[in-house]
Write a protein that holds these residues in place. Sequence first.
Motif, short mmCIF file in Angstrom:
data_model
loop_
_atom_site.label_atom_id
_atom_site.label_comp_id
_atom_site.label_asym_id
_atom_site.label_seq_id
_atom_site.Cartn_x
_atom_site.Cartn_y
_atom_site.Cartn_z
N ALA A 652 -10.18 7.98 3.30
CA ALA A 652 -9.63 6.74 3.83
C ALA A 652 -9.22 5.79 2.72
CB ALA A 652 -10.66 6.07 4.75
N ASN A 653 -8.31 4.86 3.09
CA ASN A 653 -7.88 3.81 2.17
C ASN A 653 -8.86 2.65 2.20
OD1 ASN A 653 -5.58 5.27 1.57
ND2 ASN A 653 -4.35 4.25 3.15
N TYR A 654 -8.92 1.92 1.12
CA TYR A 654 -9.74 0.72 1.06
C TYR A 654 -9.15 -0.24 0.05
CZ TYR A 654 -11.67 2.45 -3.36
OH TYR A 654 -11.80 2.89 -4.64
N CYS A 655 -9.50 -1.49 0.17
CA CYS A 655 -9.05 -2.52 -0.77
C CYS A 655 -9.96 -2.50 -1.99
CB CYS A 655 -9.07 -3.89 -0.10
SG CYS A 655 -8.75 -5.25 -1.24
N THR A 656 -9.40 -2.31 -3.15
CA THR A 656 -10.20 -2.20 -4.37
C THR A 656 -10.81 -3.54 -4.79
OG1 THR A 656 -8.24 -2.55 -5.76
CG2 THR A 656 -8.84 -0.26 -5.22
N LEU A 661 -11.37 -2.53 4.52
CA LEU A 661 -10.16 -1.83 4.91
C LEU A 661 -8.95 -2.63 4.42
CD1 LEU A 661 -11.14 -0.87 8.57
CD2 LEU A 661 -11.14 0.62 6.56
N PRO A 662 -7.86 -1.98 4.03
CA PRO A 662 -6.71 -2.71 3.48
C PRO A 662 -6.13 -3.70 4.48
CG PRO A 662 -6.52 -0.35 3.06
CD PRO A 662 -7.65 -0.52 4.01
N GLY A 663 -5.79 -4.91 3.96
CA GLY A 663 -5.14 -5.92 4.78
C GLY A 663 -3.65 -6.00 4.47
N ASP A 664 -2.97 -6.94 5.12
CA ASP A 664 -1.52 -7.06 4.96
C ASP A 664 -1.12 -7.51 3.56
OD1 ASP A 664 -1.31 -6.32 7.59
OD2 ASP A 664 -1.30 -8.39 8.33
N GLU A 669 -3.40 -3.24 -4.49
CA GLU A 669 -4.85 -3.18 -4.61
C GLU A 669 -5.45 -2.28 -3.52
OE1 GLU A 669 -6.14 -4.36 -7.15
OE2 GLU A 669 -4.56 -5.67 -7.85
N VAL A 670 -4.86 -1.10 -3.36
CA VAL A 670 -5.33 -0.15 -2.35
C VAL A 670 -5.56 1.20 -3.01
CG1 VAL A 670 -4.78 1.09 -0.21
CG2 VAL A 670 -4.16 -1.33 -0.45
N SER A 671 -6.68 1.81 -2.72
CA SER A 671 -6.97 3.15 -3.22
C SER A 671 -7.58 3.98 -2.09
CB SER A 671 -7.93 3.08 -4.41
OG SER A 671 -8.07 4.35 -5.01
N SER A 672 -7.87 5.25 -2.38
CA SER A 672 -8.39 6.15 -1.35
C SER A 672 -9.52 6.99 -1.93
CB SER A 672 -7.29 7.09 -0.84
OG SER A 672 -6.16 6.36 -0.41
N CYS A 673 -10.49 7.30 -1.11
CA CYS A 673 -11.56 8.22 -1.50
C CYS A 673 -12.28 8.71 -0.24
CB CYS A 673 -12.54 7.58 -2.48
SG CYS A 673 -13.59 6.31 -1.76
N TRP A 674 -13.27 9.57 -0.46
CA TRP A 674 -14.03 10.12 0.66
C TRP A 674 -15.19 9.20 1.01
CZ3 TRP A 674 -12.50 14.14 3.51
CH2 TRP A 674 -11.54 15.02 2.97
N LYS A 684 -11.43 -5.78 7.98
CA LYS A 684 -10.14 -5.69 7.30
C LYS A 684 -10.02 -6.83 6.30
CE LYS A 684 -5.30 -4.86 8.47
NZ LYS A 684 -4.32 -4.77 9.58
N CYS A 685 -9.46 -6.52 5.15
CA CYS A 685 -9.32 -7.53 4.10
C CYS A 685 -8.28 -8.57 4.50
CB CYS A 685 -8.91 -6.85 2.79
SG CYS A 685 -8.66 -8.01 1.44
N THR A 686 -8.62 -9.84 4.32
CA THR A 686 -7.68 -10.93 4.62
C THR A 686 -7.30 -11.72 3.38
OG1 THR A 686 -9.55 -12.38 5.13
CG2 THR A 686 -8.59 -11.14 6.97
N SER A 687 -7.75 -11.28 2.22
CA SER A 687 -7.48 -12.01 0.98
C SER A 687 -6.06 -11.75 0.50
CB SER A 687 -8.47 -11.60 -0.10
OG SER A 687 -9.79 -11.86 0.32
N SER A 688 -5.56 -12.66 -0.36
CA SER A 688 -4.23 -12.50 -0.95
C SER A 688 -4.30 -11.80 -2.30
CB SER A 688 -3.57 -13.87 -1.13
OG SER A 688 -4.31 -14.64 -2.06
N HIS A 689 -5.50 -11.78 -2.92
CA HIS A 689 -5.72 -11.09 -4.19
C HIS A 689 -4.92 -11.66 -5.34
CE1 HIS A 689 -7.87 -8.35 -1.73
NE2 HIS A 689 -6.80 -7.85 -1.16
N LYS A 690 -4.54 -12.96 -5.25
CA LYS A 690 -3.83 -13.61 -6.34
C LYS A 690 -4.82 -14.42 -7.17
CE LYS A 690 0.56 -12.68 -5.14
NZ LYS A 690 0.37 -11.89 -3.92
N THR A 691 -4.67 -14.33 -8.48
CA THR A 691 -5.50 -15.15 -9.36
C THR A 691 -4.94 -16.56 -9.38
OG1 THR A 691 -4.17 -14.67 -11.31
CG2 THR A 691 -5.96 -13.14 -10.79
N GLU A 692 -5.70 -17.51 -9.93
CA GLU A 692 -5.22 -18.90 -10.01
C GLU A 692 -3.94 -18.98 -10.83
OE1 GLU A 692 -8.15 -21.57 -11.39
OE2 GLU A 692 -9.61 -21.10 -9.82
#
Length: 738
Positions: A652-656, A661-664, A669-674, A684-692
């Motif tokens: 499955a995919n996930y937000c690193t 779980l990956p968000g919009d 910032e998405v990877s996959s593993c078992w 589900k991830c709701t973050s924007s993952h942007k630094t300041e």
Amino acid sequence: MKNNPYTRVFVKFFSVTVAVGFGILALIFLCTVLGFFGGIGDIDINSLTANASSQVFYIDSEGNERPLTTLSAEQSRIWVDSKDIPQDMKDAIVSIEDERFYTHKGFDLKRTTRAFFEYIKNKITRKPTTFGGSTITQQLVKNITQQRDRTAARKIMEISRAVNLEKKISKDKILELYLNSIYLSQGCEGVQAASHKFFGKPVSELNLAECASIAGITQYPSLYDPLINPENNKEKQELVLSKMLELGYIDQNEHDEAVAFKLNFTEFDPDELATGAINSYFVDHLINEILDDLVEKGYSEAMASKMIYSGGLKIVATVDPNVQRAMEDVFENTDNFPNSTGSNPAQASMAVLDPQTGQIKGLVGGIGKKTGNLVLNRATQTLRQPGSTIKPIGVYAPAFEYGIINPADIYEDKAITYGGWTPRNYDHKYYGDVSVRVALRRSLNTIPVQILNEMGADRSFNFLTNKLGITSLVKHETNSEGKVFSDIGLSQLALGGLTHGISVLELTAAYAPFANRGIYSVPHCYTSVTDSEGKEILSAYTESTLALSEKAAFVTSMLLKEVVTSGTGGGAQLPSGMFTAGKTGTTSDNHDRWFVGYTPHYVASVWYGYDTPQSISASGNPCIPVWRSVMTEINKGKPMASPAAPSGVKYANYCTKTGLLPGDNCGEEVSSCWFIAGNLPKEKCTSSHKTEEELKAEEEAKANEENKLVEEITVPGEETEETPEQEPTSAETEAPAA
């Protein structure tokens, strides 16, 4: 006097004693005549009295038995044949232990009766009993059966067996067995071991004085130990010599010369006892394992040694000669190991197992060509700190098994203090938010400590000892100074700082479940041992248990594969591209280096360091190229298999960034593993993952675009009459986005 109550009690007691005594003697007579207790328990007398070399076989790829090697009497450290025992030694033992040995039939009626009544007398007077009634044959029975409880029933059985034993074998053979099985202090079983221990030479080279010195030890080993109590030993030696003179075994001149002879007690190097053809490290371990198993079954160590080397046994070993040869080719070449020559050379060892069966396929216990038999085997006989190799088995695998973590979970890599101890990474840096997956791949230290703290050190300790067969861990131990040690702790079980360490063989076996659907098999080096008549004496078939679920084993294995492909184990991947997984290990003081890894066909560990721990000055991890060389060779021609995903796991995919779980807005910032399916991220991830900095730059860019657009649509000059609003052209609509 007749009516004195004390007299009546004494007469009654004496009458009962006499009746019981004669009853016991009558029972002994019936047992010996009628053959009651005629056997010798489970002890195989044929193997003890045989004088034939034992044969070791292995099973080839087609299932056929093939000869591997022969174990002969000359290779034994302990046993010595009757012809090599001086007559003086035999006469000395008979004189002091059983002077009517050559005339009785297994037990001495006169001696037994005297011993019985002395026992009764001493019971009445409450004095210690010092006189023994056992003959040499009875003592041999006791040594063979290891039955030492002080009961009348046991004594009767012993006498009966002694009588029957004398019907089966000669006096000389009885004396040979006895002289090889008596305890003579300082851990010495038998006259050969004692001769080397006290006089630094084989028993065949002892003179009369030295023989009498050793013979005098038998009745009270600690009191007459020549190294601890030389004066007592000398006094007893002279008593033995006097008895030999009295019985006519020596004349007066021989007696006087032996008494005047100055005894010179000399320590020796145990390795000097290794003679004959040089066996491999595997065969050394095979001998030791069979020896231990025979002792556990009831044989003395000396008796077991006799059986192994000259009992005519047939031993079926688990070794694969091709695997053993490949290992020896690498280890005998010192160029494959840095710092492996000179006065203080580095050392290394390796074990290879079949993960499906636990069968040991090869062992090497040192660098360079093996020079003796039963020398130090560093793969099985030494314990070393495992360092980071403990992380998968002590933390990650059980934490997956118990549902405490999944590979995507995020932990903050930072300094945390636990009771005054603050774990740190090998490079003394901290990396902030890191996933479990990356922490294992990069072998970070703080995160497995955090996970173990959540899981509990007790659960980890029980998992390692009860599920993975690690026997060297300490629950609670106090040394001579009163200091308490325990391996139930965070630094011990997360980072490998153990009280004693782990052997290469046990660590190898602990990784096998990752390559075998979670199943642990007890490592073993033989499947069967049979005597010269084909009767099975020992068997050691695969003992397997489910150590962890197939799901947890698979998920851990997939992460250990990444350690090889993109982590600290880089360089271990086999050139064929076969599935390879494993884990490196380096102790904090840089005293030990490890690589433990596996393919679908073999699991193997390599350790590198110094016998007396010291800092390693080698660059990189010397274990990896050694491991890769051996495993490349032994996996040639094997199927290119990869572990099959069991039911209950999901890719499955996930937000690193968050482990969710990956968000919009996760973008790249998405990877996959078992994952174990029941332990997938729920949210589900709701973050924007942007630094300041990224957010500030984005705001500035947006403002610049807006200003540019205003400049393009504003016409400077006089005000004009307001005109109706018009729909923008397509070019104007797209401009801001361009």
